[in-house]
Design a protein around this motif. Structure first.
Motif, PDB file in Angstrom:
ATOM      1  N   UNK A  28       0.832  -1.157  -0.103  1.00  0.00           N
ATOM      2  CA  UNK A  28       0.061   0.068  -0.042  1.00  0.00           C
ATOM      3  C   UNK A  28       0.859   1.268  -0.003  1.00  0.00           C
ATOM      4  N   UNK A  29       2.080   1.063   0.790  1.00  0.00           N
ATOM      5  CA  UNK A  29       2.883   2.247   0.832  1.00  0.00           C
ATOM      6  C   UNK A  29       3.373   2.603  -0.455  1.00  0.00           C
ATOM      7  N   UNK A  30       4.147   1.575  -1.350  1.00  0.00           N
ATOM      8  CA  UNK A  30       4.672   1.673  -2.638  1.00  0.00           C
ATOM      9  C   UNK A  30       3.883   2.184  -3.510  1.00  0.00           C
ATOM     10  N   UNK A  31       2.472   1.729  -3.615  1.00  0.00           N
ATOM     11  CA  UNK A  31       1.658   1.778  -4.392  1.00  0.00           C
ATOM     12  C   UNK A  31       0.858   3.209  -4.077  1.00  0.00           C
ATOM     13  N   UNK A  32       1.154   3.682  -2.902  1.00  0.00           N
ATOM     14  CA  UNK A  32       0.558   4.924  -2.689  1.00  0.00           C
ATOM     15  C   UNK A  32      -1.142   4.731  -2.520  1.00  0.00           C
ATOM     16  N   UNK A  33      -1.295   3.876  -1.971  1.00  0.00           N
ATOM     17  CA  UNK A  33      -2.966   3.404  -1.711  1.00  0.00           C
ATOM     18  C   UNK A  33      -3.114   3.985  -0.263  1.00  0.00           C
TER      19      UNK A  33
END
Length: 103
Positions: A28-33
């Motif tokens: 979620x952090x890497x994909x900015x979700x």
């Protein structure tokens, strides 16, 4: 760069029954979700990928349980197995050559 998607894939390959929380958080952090609703939807989708592992592990656990003819629940499960596999043919008796029909 190591990706938590690889962590999720490794968990699947290793037979885990759920993704690791830290793998999901990093994804979620890497994909900015940031939307909790979107995170919940993605997590639910990823968890469905783990269902075959859950089923396999359940089957393996059941396979390890020895059959005991003195336990009524074991006898009942055996008779249920027959009725599920060959519903249109009644079992003549609990001990019968008919069992050869299903192997």
């Amino acid at each position: 760069i190591y990706s938590r998607r690889q962590g999720i894939a490794n968990s699947l390959r290793n037979g885990d029954t759920n993704p690791k929380d830290e793998d999901l958080a990093d994804l979620f952090r890497v994909k900015n979700i940031i939307s909790s609703r979107k995170q919940a939807e993605i997590e639910a989708g990823i968890k469905t990928l783990f269902l075959p592992n859950v089923v396999r592990n359940t089957i393996l656990t059941i396979q390890k349980q020895p059959y005991d003819k003195t336990k009524p629940e074991n006898e009942e499960m055996l008779l249920n197995l027959w009725s599920e596999l060959i519903p249109d043919k009644p079992l003549q008796s609990r001990i019968s050559p008919q069992w050869q029909e299903i192997g």
